[in-house]
Scaffold this motif. Structure first.
Motif, PDB file in Angstrom:
ATOM      1  N   GLN A 182       0.848  -1.198   0.000  1.00  0.00           N
ATOM      2  CA  GLN A 182       0.000   0.000   0.000  1.00  0.00           C
ATOM      3  C   GLN A 182       0.881   1.244   0.000  1.00  0.00           C
ATOM      4  O   GLN A 182       0.802   2.096   0.878  1.00  0.00           O
ATOM      5  CB  GLN A 182      -0.896   0.020   1.239  1.00  0.00           C
ATOM      6  CG  GLN A 182      -1.839  -1.160   1.356  1.00  0.00           C
ATOM      7  CD  GLN A 182      -2.764  -0.973   2.544  1.00  0.00           C
ATOM      8  OE1 GLN A 182      -3.676  -0.164   2.526  1.00  0.00           O
ATOM      9  NE2 GLN A 182      -2.499  -1.724   3.595  1.00  0.00           N
ATOM     10  N   ARG A 235       1.048   4.000  -1.861  1.00  0.00           N
ATOM     11  CA  ARG A 235       0.442   5.334  -1.933  1.00  0.00           C
ATOM     12  C   ARG A 235      -0.161   5.733  -0.587  1.00  0.00           C
ATOM     13  O   ARG A 235      -0.035   6.879  -0.157  1.00  0.00           O
ATOM     14  CB  ARG A 235      -0.625   5.390  -3.021  1.00  0.00           C
ATOM     15  CG  ARG A 235      -1.351   6.726  -3.077  1.00  0.00           C
ATOM     16  CD  ARG A 235      -2.246   6.844  -4.282  1.00  0.00           C
ATOM     17  NE  ARG A 235      -1.477   6.988  -5.497  1.00  0.00           N
ATOM     18  CZ  ARG A 235      -2.006   7.267  -6.677  1.00  0.00           C
ATOM     19  NH1 ARG A 235      -3.325   7.390  -6.799  1.00  0.00           N
ATOM     20  NH2 ARG A 235      -1.251   7.396  -7.740  1.00  0.00           N
ATOM     21  N   ALA A 236      -0.794   4.792   0.098  1.00  0.00           N
ATOM     22  CA  ALA A 236      -1.358   5.092   1.409  1.00  0.00           C
ATOM     23  C   ALA A 236      -0.260   5.465   2.396  1.00  0.00           C
ATOM     24  O   ALA A 236      -0.411   6.408   3.190  1.00  0.00           O
ATOM     25  CB  ALA A 236      -2.149   3.891   1.924  1.00  0.00           C
ATOM     26  N   HIS A 243       1.030   8.947   1.540  1.00  0.00           N
ATOM     27  CA  HIS A 243       0.092   9.960   2.014  1.00  0.00           C
ATOM     28  C   HIS A 243       0.144  10.087   3.539  1.00  0.00           C
ATOM     29  O   HIS A 243       0.028  11.194   4.079  1.00  0.00           O
ATOM     30  CB  HIS A 243      -1.322   9.609   1.565  1.00  0.00           C
ATOM     31  CG  HIS A 243      -1.546   9.834   0.105  1.00  0.00           C
ATOM     32  ND1 HIS A 243      -2.736   9.521  -0.524  1.00  0.00           N
ATOM     33  CD2 HIS A 243      -0.742  10.351  -0.859  1.00  0.00           C
ATOM     34  CE1 HIS A 243      -2.641   9.818  -1.808  1.00  0.00           C
ATOM     35  NE2 HIS A 243      -1.449  10.314  -2.032  1.00  0.00           N
ATOM     36  N   GLU A 244       0.302   8.969   4.214  1.00  0.00           N
ATOM     37  CA  GLU A 244       0.391   8.989   5.678  1.00  0.00           C
ATOM     38  C   GLU A 244       1.551   9.871   6.138  1.00  0.00           C
ATOM     39  O   GLU A 244       1.431  10.627   7.111  1.00  0.00           O
ATOM     40  CB  GLU A 244       0.568   7.564   6.206  1.00  0.00           C
ATOM     41  CG  GLU A 244       0.572   7.453   7.712  1.00  0.00           C
ATOM     42  CD  GLU A 244       0.788   6.023   8.174  1.00  0.00           C
ATOM     43  OE1 GLU A 244       0.262   5.671   9.232  1.00  0.00           O
ATOM     44  OE2 GLU A 244       1.481   5.257   7.467  1.00  0.00           O
ATOM     45  N   HIS A 274      -7.849   5.719   3.740  1.00  0.00           N
ATOM     46  CA  HIS A 274      -7.050   4.489   3.577  1.00  0.00           C
ATOM     47  C   HIS A 274      -7.287   3.565   4.768  1.00  0.00           C
ATOM     48  O   HIS A 274      -6.398   3.366   5.608  1.00  0.00           O
ATOM     49  CB  HIS A 274      -5.567   4.818   3.457  1.00  0.00           C
ATOM     50  CG  HIS A 274      -5.214   5.722   2.323  1.00  0.00           C
ATOM     51  ND1 HIS A 274      -5.274   5.314   1.005  1.00  0.00           N
ATOM     52  CD2 HIS A 274      -4.807   7.019   2.295  1.00  0.00           C
ATOM     53  CE1 HIS A 274      -4.902   6.307   0.221  1.00  0.00           C
ATOM     54  NE2 HIS A 274      -4.623   7.349   0.972  1.00  0.00           N
ATOM     55  N   LEU A 282      -4.751   0.889   6.198  1.00  0.00           N
ATOM     56  CA  LEU A 282      -3.557   1.165   7.000  1.00  0.00           C
ATOM     57  C   LEU A 282      -3.632   0.489   8.358  1.00  0.00           C
ATOM     58  O   LEU A 282      -2.608   0.157   8.958  1.00  0.00           O
ATOM     59  CB  LEU A 282      -3.395   2.680   7.203  1.00  0.00           C
ATOM     60  CG  LEU A 282      -2.942   3.484   5.982  1.00  0.00           C
ATOM     61  CD1 LEU A 282      -2.972   4.967   6.288  1.00  0.00           C
ATOM     62  CD2 LEU A 282      -1.530   3.067   5.566  1.00  0.00           C
TER      63      LEU A 282
END
Length: 426
Positions: free
Chosen positions: A195, A197-198, A201-202, A254, A257
């Protein structure tokens, strides 16, 4: 394992090179210029200090400039390539890898792109386009994004003497596992993810967003370092509010996560926010405000650390994020009234010129990608004009005035070419 790390900046020298050396791997450092490569060789190494611990000397690392035979040979023989040169330079640096990659005779290799942005697709395209233009064949190359959680606040080869790279203790690296041809070596704090992209972004929409807001608001308040800025009672509540908003939005966007866990207002939200605030407040790191605030045009672009979390927040709550509106307005004012900042930052210089020549709404639409009638754009513009500059410092406008959820009437919008940037108290 033979590793080529391209990027002799803070993250490369302060985290990545020591990470691989400490695990017993052979490292060559790729540098942007021959002068930097020469400095690495002539000084014999550099110091690395993790806050709270004594410094350690990194020595015996060979260095080569991009575009040289030495780097091409190292790339041809490497088991892993790592890029950490800055978002704006990632694609350009990748082009310099092509001659070495072409010499690999078909042997696959992975490239980790360690940046605060989704640069792996651009790096991959740059490799393919450059190889086609030169008429050479590439081996199978797995280009994977990677997110580094540590902050290295100080250290540079542009200062006299042997540099010391100072970073904090959050030494973690998450690598996109999907494009890889081989499993990463066993390294402390390093893992793969499906993951990516998640995870990006996190990091970008929470930690980096709060970091940037602390820098821009702190600069307006006259602070030199992030720890001083986040300790300011005018700055800290805005940064903390933005972090809480962004963390909730990330977990909502997301949910994978935290698989199998219920997201509430507990540790999943407040724990990472408290950790970020503690890291910003690390006085030993003494992270310069100007380092974190640099390149404001990139940080104000759609999908980056300011407008990216705003988009997620608005999807989730259909309202104007008040803390981000105030922080974005502060970013627009970066460098205002201080010629030293724009002189050292071409992006800040261009931002000042755009605001002077075209006005705030032209920047909000052209740079930030907001519609002219967007309520968030109206809220940012209202706060931009609400800062009050006095001899004792800058006073902030309210974070959430009653009209913030709606655009002001047309007559209240700034005229094109407007030159006023806030009010000056006399």
């Amino acid at each position: 394992m033979r590793v080529v790390i391209v990027g002799a900046g803070r993250l490369g020298c302060g985290y990545l090179v020591p990470l691989f050396l400490g695990a017993g791997h052979e490292v060559l450092l790729g540098c942007r210029t021959r002068d930097t490569a020469g400095l690495v060789r002539s000084t014999g190494g550099w110091w690395v200090r993790v806050t709270g611990e004594p410094p350690e000397k990194v020595h015996g690392v060979p260095a080569a400039a991009v575009g040289t035979t030495e780097l091409d040979e190292a790339v041809a023989a490497a088991d892993l390539l790592v890029l950490s040169v800055g978002v704006a330079r990632a694609a350009g640096a990748a082009r310099h890898l092509v001659p070495g990659l072409a010499r690999r005779q078909g042997r696959p290799v992975d490239v980790w792109v360690v940046e605060n942005g989704e640069c792996a697709p651009r790096v991959s395209d740059a490799l393919v386009d450059t190889a086609a233009a030169r008429g050479v064949l590439l081996p199978p190359v797995g280009v994977a994004g990677a997110v580094a959680w540590g902050a290295v606040g100080r250290g540079s080869w542009h200062e006299p003497g042997t540099p010391e790279f100072v970073g904090d203790t959050a030494r973690r690296l998450v690598v996109d596992g999907r494009p890889l041809h081989r499993a990463p070596p066993a390294l402390p704090g390093v893992r793969t993810t499906g993951q990516y992209r998640a995870r990006l972004h996190e990091k970008l929409y929470v930690f980096n967003a709060g970091h940037a807001l602390a820098a821009y608001l702190g600069w307006l308040r006259g602070h030199r370092t992030i720890d001083a800025a986040v300790g300011d009672p005018f700055v800290r509540p805005v940064v903390a509010g933005a972090l809480l908003e962004a963390r909730r939005a990330i977990l909502a966007a997301h949910p994978g996560l935290l698989p199998g866990r219920r997201v509430d207002h507990g540790a999943d939200v407040h724990g990472p926010v408290a950790d970020a605030l503690a890291r910003y407040g690390n006085a030993e790191l003494a992270d310069p405000v100007t380092r974190v605030a640099r390149e404001p045009l990139r940080k104000l672009s759609p999908g980056d650390r300011l407008l990216g979390p705003v988009a997620l927040l608005r999807q989730a709550a259909q309202r104007v994020p008040a803390h981000f509106a105030l922080g974005t307005a502060a970013a627009l004012l970066y460098g205002y009234g201080d010629e030293a900042v724009p002189a050292a930052d071409a992006s800040a210089r261009r931002l000042r010129r755009l605001l002077t020549e075209r006005g705030v709404f032209a920047v909000l639409t052209g740079v930030c990608g907001l519609a002219a009638d967007d309520p968030f754009a109206a809220a940012v513009a209202a706060r931009y004009h609400g800062f009050v500059f006095t001899d004792d410092g800058v006073r902030f406008p309210p974070a959430a005035p009653a009209h913030s959820a709606a655009a002001p009437p047309p007559g209240a919008l700034p005229d094109r070419g407007e030159r006023l940037h806030g009010q000056v108290a006399r």
